[in-house]
Design a protein around this motif. Sequence first.
Motif, PDB file in Angstrom:
ATOM      1  N   PRO A 199       0.825  -1.209  -0.133  1.00  0.00           N
ATOM      2  CA  PRO A 199       0.082   0.130  -0.168  1.00  0.00           C
ATOM      3  C   PRO A 199       0.923   1.364  -0.114  1.00  0.00           C
ATOM      4  CG  PRO A 199      -0.086  -1.177   2.085  1.00  0.00           C
ATOM      5  CD  PRO A 199       0.636  -1.896   0.966  1.00  0.00           C
ATOM      6  N   VAL A 200       2.038   1.108   0.467  1.00  0.00           N
ATOM      7  CA  VAL A 200       2.788   2.418   0.280  1.00  0.00           C
ATOM      8  C   VAL A 200       3.290   2.718  -1.195  1.00  0.00           C
ATOM      9  CG1 VAL A 200       4.994   3.430   1.268  1.00  0.00           C
ATOM     10  CG2 VAL A 200       3.752   1.843   2.675  1.00  0.00           C
ATOM     11  N   VAL A 201       3.731   1.643  -1.799  1.00  0.00           N
ATOM     12  CA  VAL A 201       3.989   2.036  -3.264  1.00  0.00           C
ATOM     13  C   VAL A 201       2.702   2.614  -3.888  1.00  0.00           C
ATOM     14  CG1 VAL A 201       4.247   0.692  -5.346  1.00  0.00           C
ATOM     15  CG2 VAL A 201       5.725   0.244  -3.359  1.00  0.00           C
ATOM     16  N   LEU A 202       1.487   2.123  -3.584  1.00  0.00           N
ATOM     17  CA  LEU A 202       0.391   2.433  -4.439  1.00  0.00           C
ATOM     18  C   LEU A 202       0.258   3.985  -3.751  1.00  0.00           C
ATOM     19  CD1 LEU A 202      -2.180  -0.218  -3.905  1.00  0.00           C
ATOM     20  CD2 LEU A 202      -0.918   0.320  -5.876  1.00  0.00           C
ATOM     21  N   ALA A 203       0.169   4.427  -2.673  1.00  0.00           N
ATOM     22  CA  ALA A 203       0.274   5.821  -2.174  1.00  0.00           C
ATOM     23  C   ALA A 203       1.105   6.653  -2.961  1.00  0.00           C
ATOM     24  CB  ALA A 203       0.338   5.787  -0.656  1.00  0.00           C
ATOM     25  N   LEU A 204       2.371   6.113  -3.054  1.00  0.00           N
ATOM     26  CA  LEU A 204       3.349   7.156  -3.652  1.00  0.00           C
ATOM     27  C   LEU A 204       3.145   6.987  -5.171  1.00  0.00           C
ATOM     28  CD1 LEU A 204       6.671   5.394  -2.223  1.00  0.00           C
ATOM     29  CD2 LEU A 204       5.697   7.447  -1.597  1.00  0.00           C
ATOM     30  N   LEU A 205       2.752   6.066  -5.706  1.00  0.00           N
ATOM     31  CA  LEU A 205       2.131   6.326  -7.258  1.00  0.00           C
ATOM     32  C   LEU A 205       1.214   7.183  -7.610  1.00  0.00           C
ATOM     33  CD1 LEU A 205       2.722   2.662  -8.266  1.00  0.00           C
ATOM     34  CD2 LEU A 205       4.147   4.420  -8.997  1.00  0.00           C
ATOM     35  N   ASP A 206       0.119   7.048  -6.460  1.00  0.00           N
ATOM     36  CA  ASP A 206      -1.154   7.902  -6.476  1.00  0.00           C
ATOM     37  C   ASP A 206      -0.596   9.455  -6.411  1.00  0.00           C
ATOM     38  OD1 ASP A 206      -3.895   8.621  -6.351  1.00  0.00           O
ATOM     39  OD2 ASP A 206      -3.448   9.148  -4.535  1.00  0.00           O
ATOM     40  N   TYR A 207       0.287   9.892  -5.447  1.00  0.00           N
ATOM     41  CA  TYR A 207       0.817  11.127  -5.323  1.00  0.00           C
ATOM     42  C   TYR A 207       1.471  11.516  -6.551  1.00  0.00           C
ATOM     43  CZ  TYR A 207       2.621  15.185  -3.001  1.00  0.00           C
ATOM     44  OH  TYR A 207       3.180  16.408  -2.749  1.00  0.00           O
ATOM     45  N   LEU A 208       2.339  10.762  -7.120  1.00  0.00           N
ATOM     46  CA  LEU A 208       2.927  11.157  -8.250  1.00  0.00           C
ATOM     47  C   LEU A 208       2.390  11.402  -9.634  1.00  0.00           C
ATOM     48  CD1 LEU A 208       6.037   8.840  -7.802  1.00  0.00           C
ATOM     49  CD2 LEU A 208       6.296  11.152  -7.833  1.00  0.00           C
ATOM     50  N   LEU A 209       1.143  10.630  -9.572  1.00  0.00           N
ATOM     51  CA  LEU A 209       0.392  10.704 -10.572  1.00  0.00           C
ATOM     52  C   LEU A 209      -0.291  12.117 -10.622  1.00  0.00           C
ATOM     53  CD1 LEU A 209      -1.380   7.357 -11.336  1.00  0.00           C
ATOM     54  CD2 LEU A 209       0.208   8.696 -12.858  1.00  0.00           C
ATOM     55  N   ARG A 210      -0.698  12.485  -9.256  1.00  0.00           N
ATOM     56  CA  ARG A 210      -1.261  13.804  -9.131  1.00  0.00           C
ATOM     57  C   ARG A 210      -0.105  15.093  -9.039  1.00  0.00           C
ATOM     58  NH1 ARG A 210      -3.259  14.040  -4.041  1.00  0.00           N
ATOM     59  NH2 ARG A 210      -2.480  11.828  -3.561  1.00  0.00           N
ATOM     60  N   HIS A 211       1.128  14.781  -8.680  1.00  0.00           N
ATOM     61  CA  HIS A 211       2.086  15.750  -8.703  1.00  0.00           C
ATOM     62  C   HIS A 211       3.397  15.294  -9.576  1.00  0.00           C
ATOM     63  CE1 HIS A 211      -0.323  17.696  -5.378  1.00  0.00           C
ATOM     64  NE2 HIS A 211      -0.492  16.331  -4.885  1.00  0.00           N
ATOM     65  N   PRO A 212       3.303  15.272 -10.673  1.00  0.00           N
ATOM     66  CA  PRO A 212       4.462  14.677 -11.363  1.00  0.00           C
ATOM     67  C   PRO A 212       5.799  15.349 -11.157  1.00  0.00           C
ATOM     68  CG  PRO A 212       2.782  15.691 -12.953  1.00  0.00           C
ATOM     69  CD  PRO A 212       2.198  15.839 -11.462  1.00  0.00           C
ATOM     70  N   ARG A 213       5.757  16.624 -10.691  1.00  0.00           N
ATOM     71  CA  ARG A 213       6.818  17.183 -10.707  1.00  0.00           C
ATOM     72  C   ARG A 213       7.435  17.096  -8.935  1.00  0.00           C
ATOM     73  NH1 ARG A 213       6.666  23.148 -13.788  1.00  0.00           N
ATOM     74  NH2 ARG A 213       5.792  22.048 -15.722  1.00  0.00           N
ATOM     75  N   ALA A 214       6.814  16.400  -8.303  1.00  0.00           N
ATOM     76  CA  ALA A 214       7.201  16.275  -6.786  1.00  0.00           C
ATOM     77  C   ALA A 214       8.692  15.650  -6.645  1.00  0.00           C
ATOM     78  CB  ALA A 214       6.494  15.411  -6.209  1.00  0.00           C
ATOM     79  N   ALA A 215       9.424  16.032  -5.683  1.00  0.00           N
ATOM     80  CA  ALA A 215      10.668  15.774  -5.517  1.00  0.00           C
ATOM     81  C   ALA A 215      10.979  15.916  -4.050  1.00  0.00           C
ATOM     82  CB  ALA A 215      11.688  16.268  -6.352  1.00  0.00           C
ATOM     83  N   ASP A 216      11.321  14.878  -3.224  1.00  0.00           N
ATOM     84  CA  ASP A 216      11.753  15.178  -1.811  1.00  0.00           C
ATOM     85  C   ASP A 216      12.563  14.079  -1.442  1.00  0.00           C
ATOM     86  OD1 ASP A 216      11.504  16.640   0.544  1.00  0.00           O
ATOM     87  OD2 ASP A 216       9.364  16.648   0.430  1.00  0.00           O
ATOM     88  N   THR A 217      12.992  14.313  -0.043  1.00  0.00           N
ATOM     89  CA  THR A 217      13.898  13.402   0.774  1.00  0.00           C
ATOM     90  C   THR A 217      12.795  12.167   1.448  1.00  0.00           C
ATOM     91  OG1 THR A 217      13.472  14.551   2.872  1.00  0.00           O
ATOM     92  CG2 THR A 217      15.389  15.185   1.328  1.00  0.00           C
ATOM     93  N   VAL A 218      13.242  11.521   2.015  1.00  0.00           N
ATOM     94  CA  VAL A 218      12.650  10.204   2.520  1.00  0.00           C
ATOM     95  C   VAL A 218      11.922  10.754   3.556  1.00  0.00           C
ATOM     96  CG1 VAL A 218      14.377   9.174   4.064  1.00  0.00           C
ATOM     97  CG2 VAL A 218      12.497   8.060   3.152  1.00  0.00           C
ATOM     98  N   ALA A 219      12.237  11.685   4.315  1.00  0.00           N
ATOM     99  CA  ALA A 219      11.299  12.288   5.482  1.00  0.00           C
ATOM    100  C   ALA A 219      10.346  13.231   4.919  1.00  0.00           C
ATOM    101  CB  ALA A 219      12.420  13.209   6.327  1.00  0.00           C
ATOM    102  N   GLY A 220      10.673  13.852   3.718  1.00  0.00           N
ATOM    103  CA  GLY A 220       9.595  14.590   3.208  1.00  0.00           C
ATOM    104  C   GLY A 220       8.591  13.722   2.663  1.00  0.00           C
ATOM    105  N   VAL A 221       8.922  12.836   1.861  1.00  0.00           N
ATOM    106  CA  VAL A 221       7.905  11.876   1.270  1.00  0.00           C
ATOM    107  C   VAL A 221       7.171  11.199   2.496  1.00  0.00           C
ATOM    108  CG1 VAL A 221       7.773   9.939   0.080  1.00  0.00           C
ATOM    109  CG2 VAL A 221       9.440  11.528  -0.865  1.00  0.00           C
ATOM    110  N   THR A 222       7.553  10.864   3.368  1.00  0.00           N
ATOM    111  CA  THR A 222       7.062  10.251   4.519  1.00  0.00           C
ATOM    112  C   THR A 222       5.946  11.171   5.149  1.00  0.00           C
ATOM    113  OG1 THR A 222       8.790   9.071   5.147  1.00  0.00           O
ATOM    114  CG2 THR A 222       7.106   9.045   6.782  1.00  0.00           C
ATOM    115  N   ARG A 223       6.331  12.400   5.428  1.00  0.00           N
ATOM    116  CA  ARG A 223       5.408  13.569   5.898  1.00  0.00           C
ATOM    117  C   ARG A 223       4.288  14.001   4.917  1.00  0.00           C
ATOM    118  NH1 ARG A 223       7.078  19.030   8.980  1.00  0.00           N
ATOM    119  NH2 ARG A 223       4.855  19.784   9.520  1.00  0.00           N
ATOM    120  N   TRP A 224       4.701  14.211   3.718  1.00  0.00           N
ATOM    121  CA  TRP A 224       3.833  14.891   2.918  1.00  0.00           C
ATOM    122  C   TRP A 224       3.283  14.223   1.731  1.00  0.00           C
ATOM    123  CZ3 TRP A 224       2.676  19.260   5.009  1.00  0.00           C
ATOM    124  CH2 TRP A 224       3.771  20.101   5.632  1.00  0.00           C
ATOM    125  N   TRP A 225       3.935  13.172   1.429  1.00  0.00           N
ATOM    126  CA  TRP A 225       2.955  12.252   0.166  1.00  0.00           C
ATOM    127  C   TRP A 225       2.217  11.178   0.592  1.00  0.00           C
ATOM    128  CZ3 TRP A 225       7.182  10.996  -4.263  1.00  0.00           C
ATOM    129  CH2 TRP A 225       8.008  12.218  -4.491  1.00  0.00           C
TER     130      TRP A 225
END
Length: 91
Positions: free
Chosen positions: A16-42
């Motif tokens: 489910p973490v992979v699915l959540a990340l893919l969903d976020y990237l589909l909605r925000h294709p320019r997103a980029a962050d550190t693992v801490a930022g991804v954990t908090r915001w994505w």
Amino acid sequence: MPLAIAMAAPDSSVDPVVLALLDYLLRHPRAADTVAGVTRWWVDDGYSVEQVRCALDNLVEAGALRRESLADGTDWYAGTAEGSDPARQLH
């Protein structure tokens, strides 16, 4: 850890973490962050930093994300190409 795109053990469904990340990237294709930022915001679903790091590494291995190391050693994660569908890289 071999890549089978982070299959969750007993029922072999996609992590489910992979699915959540893919969903976020589909909605925000320019997103980029550190693992801490991804954990908090994505993914903001109570996943641990280690769970998110594992999912990110699996997506990098599958070609759906790229990882760059900054000068201070921090890893930075981003999509592979603007406007691309990261899920397509998994097939």
